[in-house]
Design a protein around this motif. Structure first.
Motif, PDB file in Angstrom:
ATOM      1  N   TYR A  13      17.379 -26.667 -30.203  1.00 18.04           N
ATOM      2  CA  TYR A  13      16.056 -26.151 -29.873  1.00 18.04           C
ATOM      3  C   TYR A  13      15.035 -27.278 -29.875  1.00 18.04           C
ATOM      4  O   TYR A  13      14.947 -28.037 -30.833  1.00 18.04           O
ATOM      5  CB  TYR A  13      15.615 -25.080 -30.882  1.00 18.04           C
ATOM      6  CG  TYR A  13      16.433 -23.821 -30.821  1.00 18.04           C
ATOM      7  CD1 TYR A  13      16.438 -23.016 -29.687  1.00 18.04           C
ATOM      8  CD2 TYR A  13      17.206 -23.425 -31.906  1.00 18.04           C
ATOM      9  CE1 TYR A  13      17.185 -21.854 -29.634  1.00 18.04           C
ATOM     10  CE2 TYR A  13      17.949 -22.260 -31.859  1.00 18.04           C
ATOM     11  CZ  TYR A  13      17.936 -21.490 -30.722  1.00 18.04           C
ATOM     12  OH  TYR A  13      18.675 -20.336 -30.667  1.00 18.04           O
ATOM     13  N   THR A  19       9.074 -22.996 -36.318  1.00 22.57           N
ATOM     14  CA  THR A  19       9.286 -21.773 -35.547  1.00 22.57           C
ATOM     15  C   THR A  19      10.278 -20.878 -36.281  1.00 22.57           C
ATOM     16  O   THR A  19      11.357 -21.337 -36.670  1.00 22.57           O
ATOM     17  CB  THR A  19       9.838 -22.100 -34.148  1.00 22.57           C
ATOM     18  OG1 THR A  19       8.918 -22.944 -33.476  1.00 22.57           O
ATOM     19  CG2 THR A  19      10.106 -20.849 -33.330  1.00 22.57           C
ATOM     20  N   PHE A  23      12.330 -16.011 -33.361  1.00 20.71           N
ATOM     21  CA  PHE A  23      11.725 -16.282 -32.054  1.00 20.71           C
ATOM     22  C   PHE A  23      12.561 -17.271 -31.248  1.00 20.71           C
ATOM     23  O   PHE A  23      12.630 -17.161 -30.024  1.00 20.71           O
ATOM     24  CB  PHE A  23      10.279 -16.740 -32.215  1.00 20.71           C
ATOM     25  CG  PHE A  23       9.424 -15.684 -32.852  1.00 20.71           C
ATOM     26  CD1 PHE A  23       9.317 -14.419 -32.286  1.00 20.71           C
ATOM     27  CD2 PHE A  23       8.765 -15.935 -34.035  1.00 20.71           C
ATOM     28  CE1 PHE A  23       8.556 -13.433 -32.883  1.00 20.71           C
ATOM     29  CE2 PHE A  23       7.998 -14.947 -34.637  1.00 20.71           C
ATOM     30  CZ  PHE A  23       7.896 -13.692 -34.065  1.00 20.71           C
ATOM     31  N   ARG A  26      15.430 -15.047 -29.870  1.00 20.72           N
ATOM     32  CA  ARG A  26      14.982 -14.094 -28.851  1.00 20.72           C
ATOM     33  C   ARG A  26      14.427 -14.772 -27.608  1.00 20.72           C
ATOM     34  O   ARG A  26      14.775 -14.415 -26.485  1.00 20.72           O
ATOM     35  CB  ARG A  26      13.918 -13.153 -29.434  1.00 20.72           C
ATOM     36  CG  ARG A  26      14.480 -12.131 -30.416  1.00 20.72           C
ATOM     37  CD  ARG A  26      13.401 -11.162 -30.889  1.00 20.72           C
ATOM     38  NE  ARG A  26      12.788 -10.457 -29.782  1.00 20.72           N
ATOM     39  CZ  ARG A  26      13.310  -9.402 -29.162  1.00 20.72           C
ATOM     40  NH1 ARG A  26      14.479  -8.934 -29.525  1.00 20.72           N
ATOM     41  NH2 ARG A  26      12.668  -8.810 -28.162  1.00 20.72           N
ATOM     42  N   GLU A  27      13.548 -15.738 -27.794  1.00 19.66           N
ATOM     43  CA  GLU A  27      12.827 -16.320 -26.658  1.00 19.66           C
ATOM     44  C   GLU A  27      13.558 -17.499 -26.019  1.00 19.66           C
ATOM     45  O   GLU A  27      13.582 -17.605 -24.798  1.00 19.66           O
ATOM     46  CB  GLU A  27      11.423 -16.754 -27.101  1.00 19.66           C
ATOM     47  CG  GLU A  27      10.601 -15.650 -27.739  1.00 19.66           C
ATOM     48  CD  GLU A  27      10.403 -14.434 -26.848  1.00 19.66           C
ATOM     49  OE1 GLU A  27      10.299 -14.600 -25.618  1.00 19.66           O
ATOM     50  OE2 GLU A  27      10.355 -13.316 -27.386  1.00 19.66           O
ATOM     51  N   ALA A  28      14.129 -18.378 -26.816  1.00 19.88           N
ATOM     52  CA  ALA A  28      14.773 -19.569 -26.251  1.00 19.88           C
ATOM     53  C   ALA A  28      16.234 -19.316 -25.889  1.00 19.88           C
ATOM     54  O   ALA A  28      16.742 -19.907 -24.939  1.00 19.88           O
ATOM     55  CB  ALA A  28      14.659 -20.744 -27.226  1.00 19.88           C
ATOM     56  N   ASN A  30      17.550 -16.055 -25.478  1.00 15.83           N
ATOM     57  CA  ASN A  30      17.666 -14.750 -24.832  1.00 15.83           C
ATOM     58  C   ASN A  30      18.640 -13.833 -25.560  1.00 15.83           C
ATOM     59  O   ASN A  30      19.307 -13.003 -24.950  1.00 15.83           O
ATOM     60  CB  ASN A  30      18.057 -14.909 -23.359  1.00 15.83           C
ATOM     61  CG  ASN A  30      17.768 -13.657 -22.558  1.00 15.83           C
ATOM     62  OD1 ASN A  30      16.879 -12.880 -22.912  1.00 15.83           O
ATOM     63  ND2 ASN A  30      18.524 -13.438 -21.499  1.00 15.83           N
ATOM     64  N   THR A  32      18.330 -11.034 -27.510  1.00 19.28           N
ATOM     65  CA  THR A  32      17.292 -10.071 -27.861  1.00 19.28           C
ATOM     66  C   THR A  32      17.786  -8.908 -28.717  1.00 19.28           C
ATOM     67  O   THR A  32      17.012  -8.004 -29.027  1.00 19.28           O
ATOM     68  CB  THR A  32      16.616  -9.525 -26.589  1.00 19.28           C
ATOM     69  OG1 THR A  32      17.625  -8.928 -25.761  1.00 19.28           O
ATOM     70  CG2 THR A  32      15.902 -10.630 -25.840  1.00 19.28           C
TER      71      THR A  32
END
Length: 183
Positions: A13, A19, A23, A26-28, A30, A32
């Motif tokens: 990351y 962070t 997150f 989920r965000e980097a 995917n 979810t």
């Protein structure tokens, strides 16, 4: 740059080290399935396994997760065949489904540590909050998953996903199988 293994895949990351892991997943990545519930570690919707221990990913920074093995609900079983997933469906212990990934992760960790837990063990190991109140069915599901994991019974409750794993991997690269190294 933070490196770790997520669902048996190396991940790197390029995010602020503070962070929350939630997150990043989920965000980097995917992924979810891990849910954002309260953001304070109270509800358990964001539970993941970190080196086999169920932890709330909203409270763990990616810096703290560096070099560790992370398992999300997507990594628990590629085809929903994990005994906990099957038992949750068979016992109808899923209502809205929001808390389910965190509960499944906590239950899988419980059964890994204690293959035949008591109700008191379940209450301690699964502190997740379920808005729908499926707790009695959840307890039955954990007992059933324990029996399935030991081979005492088979559960065929949830059909495999209707999507080919290779097709899913195109949309969510973190789900792609890791090819063994030829060393």
């Amino acid at each position: 740059m933070t490196k770790m293994t997520v669902n048996n895949r190396p991940v790197q990351y390029l995010l602020d080290p503070d962070t929350p892991l939630l997150f990043a997943l989920r965000e980097a990545s995917n992924l979810t399935g891990t849910k954002f519930g309260c953001g304070t570690g109270d509800c358990g919707a964001c539970m993941v396994l970190i080196d086999g221990v169920p932890l709330r990913s909203c409270l763990v920074s990616i810096e703290e997760a560096e070099g560790r093995l992370i398992t999300t609900i997507e990594g628990l079983s590629r085809d929903r065949s994990h005994p906990v997933q099957q038992a949750l469906v068979a016992e109808q212990a899923i209502q809205c489904g929001f808390c389910t990934p965190g509960i499944a992760i906590a239950a899988a960790a419980l059964l890994e540590a204690n293959p035949s837990p008591s109700r008191a063990d379940m209450d301690v190991a699964i502190p997740n909050i379920c808005r729908c109140g499926v707790y009695p069915r959840l307890a039955r599901a954990i007992v059933r998953a324990s029996e399935a994991a030991s081979g005492a019974q088979a559960i065929e409750a949830a059909p495999p996903p209707a999507i080919d794993p290779q097709e899913a991997a195109r949309d969510v690269p973190a789900l792609a199988p890791v090819e063994p190294r030829a060393d």
